[in-house]
Design a protein around this motif. Structure first.
Motif, PDB file in Angstrom:
ATOM      1  N   PRO A 102       0.839  -1.203   0.000  1.00  0.00           N
ATOM      2  CA  PRO A 102       0.000   0.000   0.000  1.00  0.00           C
ATOM      3  C   PRO A 102       0.872   1.250   0.000  1.00  0.00           C
ATOM      4  O   PRO A 102       2.013   1.222   0.466  1.00  0.00           O
ATOM      5  CB  PRO A 102      -0.783  -0.123   1.305  1.00  0.00           C
ATOM      6  CG  PRO A 102       0.128  -0.895   2.201  1.00  0.00           C
ATOM      7  CD  PRO A 102       0.876  -1.860   1.318  1.00  0.00           C
ATOM      8  N   PHE A 103       0.337   2.334  -0.533  1.00  0.00           N
ATOM      9  CA  PHE A 103       1.125   3.556  -0.649  1.00  0.00           C
ATOM     10  C   PHE A 103       0.313   4.744  -0.161  1.00  0.00           C
ATOM     11  O   PHE A 103      -0.908   4.689  -0.036  1.00  0.00           O
ATOM     12  CB  PHE A 103       1.568   3.783  -2.096  1.00  0.00           C
ATOM     13  CG  PHE A 103       0.430   3.728  -3.092  1.00  0.00           C
ATOM     14  CD1 PHE A 103      -0.382   4.818  -3.308  1.00  0.00           C
ATOM     15  CD2 PHE A 103       0.188   2.549  -3.789  1.00  0.00           C
ATOM     16  CE1 PHE A 103      -1.429   4.762  -4.201  1.00  0.00           C
ATOM     17  CE2 PHE A 103      -0.866   2.486  -4.697  1.00  0.00           C
ATOM     18  CZ  PHE A 103      -1.670   3.597  -4.903  1.00  0.00           C
ATOM     19  N   ASN A 104       1.014   5.816   0.102  1.00  0.00           N
ATOM     20  CA  ASN A 104       0.385   7.061   0.519  1.00  0.00           C
ATOM     21  C   ASN A 104       0.008   7.873  -0.721  1.00  0.00           C
ATOM     22  O   ASN A 104       0.812   7.998  -1.644  1.00  0.00           O
ATOM     23  CB  ASN A 104       1.351   7.851   1.409  1.00  0.00           C
ATOM     24  CG  ASN A 104       0.806   9.191   1.834  1.00  0.00           C
ATOM     25  OD1 ASN A 104       0.945  10.172   1.113  1.00  0.00           O
ATOM     26  ND2 ASN A 104       0.184   9.239   2.997  1.00  0.00           N
ATOM     27  N   ASN A 105      -1.199   8.433  -0.751  1.00  0.00           N
ATOM     28  CA  ASN A 105      -1.639   9.194  -1.924  1.00  0.00           C
ATOM     29  C   ASN A 105      -0.739  10.395  -2.200  1.00  0.00           C
ATOM     30  O   ASN A 105      -0.500  10.757  -3.360  1.00  0.00           O
ATOM     31  CB  ASN A 105      -3.080   9.657  -1.742  1.00  0.00           C
ATOM     32  CG  ASN A 105      -4.072   8.514  -1.886  1.00  0.00           C
ATOM     33  OD1 ASN A 105      -3.747   7.462  -2.433  1.00  0.00           O
ATOM     34  ND2 ASN A 105      -5.278   8.703  -1.380  1.00  0.00           N
ATOM     35  N   GLY A 106      -0.247  11.011  -1.149  1.00  0.00           N
ATOM     36  CA  GLY A 106       0.648  12.150  -1.330  1.00  0.00           C
ATOM     37  C   GLY A 106       1.921  11.750  -2.035  1.00  0.00           C
ATOM     38  O   GLY A 106       2.433  12.480  -2.894  1.00  0.00           O
ATOM     39  N   GLU A 107       2.459  10.574  -1.677  1.00  0.00           N
ATOM     40  CA  GLU A 107       3.673  10.103  -2.344  1.00  0.00           C
ATOM     41  C   GLU A 107       3.386   9.761  -3.798  1.00  0.00           C
ATOM     42  O   GLU A 107       4.207  10.033  -4.687  1.00  0.00           O
ATOM     43  CB  GLU A 107       4.242   8.873  -1.638  1.00  0.00           C
ATOM     44  CG  GLU A 107       5.544   8.394  -2.255  1.00  0.00           C
ATOM     45  CD  GLU A 107       6.139   7.183  -1.565  1.00  0.00           C
ATOM     46  OE1 GLU A 107       7.243   6.759  -1.968  1.00  0.00           O
ATOM     47  OE2 GLU A 107       5.512   6.662  -0.624  1.00  0.00           O
ATOM     48  N   LEU A 108       2.220   9.165  -4.064  1.00  0.00           N
ATOM     49  CA  LEU A 108       1.839   8.862  -5.447  1.00  0.00           C
ATOM     50  C   LEU A 108       1.843  10.130  -6.290  1.00  0.00           C
ATOM     51  O   LEU A 108       2.418  10.164  -7.390  1.00  0.00           O
ATOM     52  CB  LEU A 108       0.455   8.215  -5.475  1.00  0.00           C
ATOM     53  CG  LEU A 108      -0.188   8.067  -6.858  1.00  0.00           C
ATOM     54  CD1 LEU A 108       0.598   7.084  -7.721  1.00  0.00           C
ATOM     55  CD2 LEU A 108      -1.641   7.609  -6.728  1.00  0.00           C
TER      56      LEU A 108
END
Length: 225
Positions: A102-108
């Motif tokens: 899973p990833f952070n939307n801000g990092e995406l």
């Protein structure tokens, strides 16, 4: 700018799509390799967000195919495959960056902006017309240093017109480019968007004007100060 999301999970496709659209980018979203190939046949994308585990093939085969055809569209791999050797395989296949779920939307969004800044765009990463400036990576529109607040769709229309500076953009082209795969953009909606854009630009000394070419479309042109 227009992005392509290739993700087989409907739920993740919806969530990532919402994040991308809220950031102000246009997005097409598909769930298979075959749908992705069809989408890329009809559109030049500025960035591809790619899941590797697709129902009809491996996402890396898509990347290899793009690079063999010398299409250098940036590719951000988004996948649960997080092992080092798998990341290396993705980058060696031609991907430009790798984000593990899973990833952070801000990092995406930050990774997407970074790739767009480095991308070999068909036009400069900053569009300019008169005193009007449109940064394609940050989506900031400004005039003489003052920000101009536009909605995502208003920015999309302005981007198209600025790319065609001094040339007529047909109504049907605007409608097609502003429509996603599951929604249509009517002529009246385009006209309403243009009316709003004109009002917002009129509050600044942009040195530009949006003209209506009756029966054909619209043209952004520079005007003398």
């Amino acid at each position: 700018m227009r992005l392509l999301l290739i993700e087989d999970s409907p739920r993740l496709r919806e969530l990532v799509g919402e994040t991308i659209r809220d950031a102000g980018w246009r997005l097409d979203a598909v769930g298979s390799a075959a749908e992705a190939e069809a989408a890329m046949e009809g559109e030049e994308y500025d960035l591809i967000l790619l899941d590797l585990g697709l129902p009809d093939g491996d996402g890396l085969d898509l990347v290899r195919g793009l690079r063999r055809r010398r299409r250098m569209t940036p590719v951000l791999v988004i996948t649960a495959r997080g092992a080092v050797d798998e990341r290396i395989a993705g980058l060696d296949a031609g991907a430009d960056d790798y984000l593990t779920k899973p990833f952070n939307n801000g990092e995406l969004l930050a990774r997407a902006r970074a790739l767009l800044r480095r991308a070999p765009l068909a036009v400069a990463p900053v569009l300019e017309a008169g005193a009007l400036r449109f940064d394609l990576a940050t989506l900031e529109v400004s005039c003489a240093g003052a920000a101009i607040a536009l909605t995502p769709r208003e920015r999309a229309v302005l981007e198209i017109l600025m790319r065609d500076l001094g040339r007529v953009t047909a109504k049907r082209v605007l409608e097609a480019k502003l429509s996603g795969f599951d929604e249509e953009m009517s002529t009246n909606a385009v006209e309403l968007l243009l009316s709003r854009i004109r009002k917002k630009l009129a509050a600044h000394p942009t040195g530009t004007a949006i003209e209506t070419v009756r029966g054909v479309g619209y043209m952004l042109r520079e005007v003398p100060g």
